[in-house]
Design a protein around this motif. Structure first.
Motif, short mmCIF file in Angstrom:
data_model
loop_
_atom_site.label_atom_id
_atom_site.label_comp_id
_atom_site.label_asym_id
_atom_site.label_seq_id
_atom_site.Cartn_x
_atom_site.Cartn_y
_atom_site.Cartn_z
N TYR A 99 57.37 19.78 55.23
CA TYR A 99 58.42 19.12 54.46
C TYR A 99 59.78 19.65 54.86
O TYR A 99 59.97 20.85 55.05
CB TYR A 99 58.23 19.35 52.96
N ALA A 137 55.17 18.82 45.63
CA ALA A 137 56.58 18.42 45.63
C ALA A 137 57.40 19.21 44.62
O ALA A 137 58.59 19.46 44.85
CB ALA A 137 56.68 16.92 45.33
N ARG A 144 58.55 22.51 46.29
CA ARG A 144 59.44 22.32 47.42
C ARG A 144 59.16 23.25 48.60
O ARG A 144 60.06 23.91 49.14
CB ARG A 144 60.91 22.44 46.96
#
Length: 275
Positions: free
Chosen positions: A10, A170, A173
């Motif tokens: 990510y 999510a 993070r």
């Protein structure tokens, strides 16, 4: 010892906004290429806008930033592009400027997580001032270190302890999600904390040194895009995993670890992670 493969990568081009999932990315001493390359400045205070102060900035987590050759593309919750600072200011209700250069002595407010849990994200609570990146290269927007990792076993343990039975990556993070299945072999989760002081070798080139556990702020509890608010994303850690993030610090809710880059290189989804 092989820990498992990289399950997901990510990148978050704009600080505190939703980011993008990648198949592969280069990593340097400044972290994943393009990660936290931009931030919003609050023109009234001169501070960097961060969802760590939920009362003012939790709407940042409704915006999505993806990196293009000319900079970040930022979209509102309905998918409408926000092309400039005026559009962002209108959405956020405060005048902001987009920048790729941290201001001299750059800082942000970090609302005290326990007080946010008790009073809610709308409350005006005490905040600590965070200055950027004591373990990061100068000129970056990282709160501490340039790479953040978490495992599927830790997420599984949080989900097991949570009344809702879920724990989404999510909310925390990470840059790298490492697949260790639903257990770390100890039955307790939170295995990353045992890695502090050790090196991780990822794929053919990349080497990271794990330097600290990651203390969690109020951000995991906030709505992230389509994910609703979930106070248990922090409350579980507050009850079950209070540890010192660094030697000499008081115990605090932690999940995942911070790392510095010893040797840069490419990392790809599916790469083996060895300790």
């Amino acid at each position: 010892m092989t820990l498992g493969p990289v399950a997901a990568l990510y990148r978050y081009p704009v600080k505190s906004m939703l980011g993008e999932r990648l198949d592969a990315v280069g990593v340097t001493g400044r972290g994943l290429t393009g990660d936290r390359g931009y931030a919003l400045l609050d023109e009234e205070t001169g501070k960097v806008a961060s969802a760590k102060s939920p009362r003012l900035w939790r709407q940042l987590l409704t915006c999505t930033a993806t990196l293009t050759p000319t900079g970040p593309r930022i979209t509102a919750p309905d998918g409408t592009e926000l092309p400039d600072a005026d559009a962002l200011s209108a959405l956020l209700g405060r005048k902001v400027a987009l920048t790729d250069v941290p201001p001299p002595g750059g800082e942000l407010d970090r609302s005290r997580p326990d007080e946010v849990l008790a009073a809610g994200p709308d409350a005006q609570v005490a905040a600590d001032i965070v200055r950027f990146g004591s373990a990061s290269p100068p000129g970056t927007f990282f709160d501490f270190a340039p790479v953040h990792l978490i495992t599927t076993s830790t997420l599984a343990r949080i989900a097991e302890l949570s009344p809702g039975g879920t724990a989404e990556a999510a909310r925390y993070r990470p840059n790298l999600l490492i697949d260790m299945g639903g257990t770390d072999g100890s039955g307790g989760g939170f295995v990353e904390h045992t890695w502090v002081g050790q090196e991780l070798h990822i794929g053919e080139e990349l080497t990271l040194r794990v330097i600290a556990s990651t203390p969690r702020c109020a951000v995991p509890t906030l709505a992230h895009g389509h994910l609703p608010r979930d106070p248990d994303a922090l409350r579980v850690l507050a009850h079950h995993n209070r540890v010192p993030a660094l030697p000499g610090r008081a115990a605090e809710p932690c999940a995942g670890v911070y790392a510095q880059v010893v040797r840069g290189g490419w990392v790809r989804e599916g790469d083996a992670v060895r300790i």
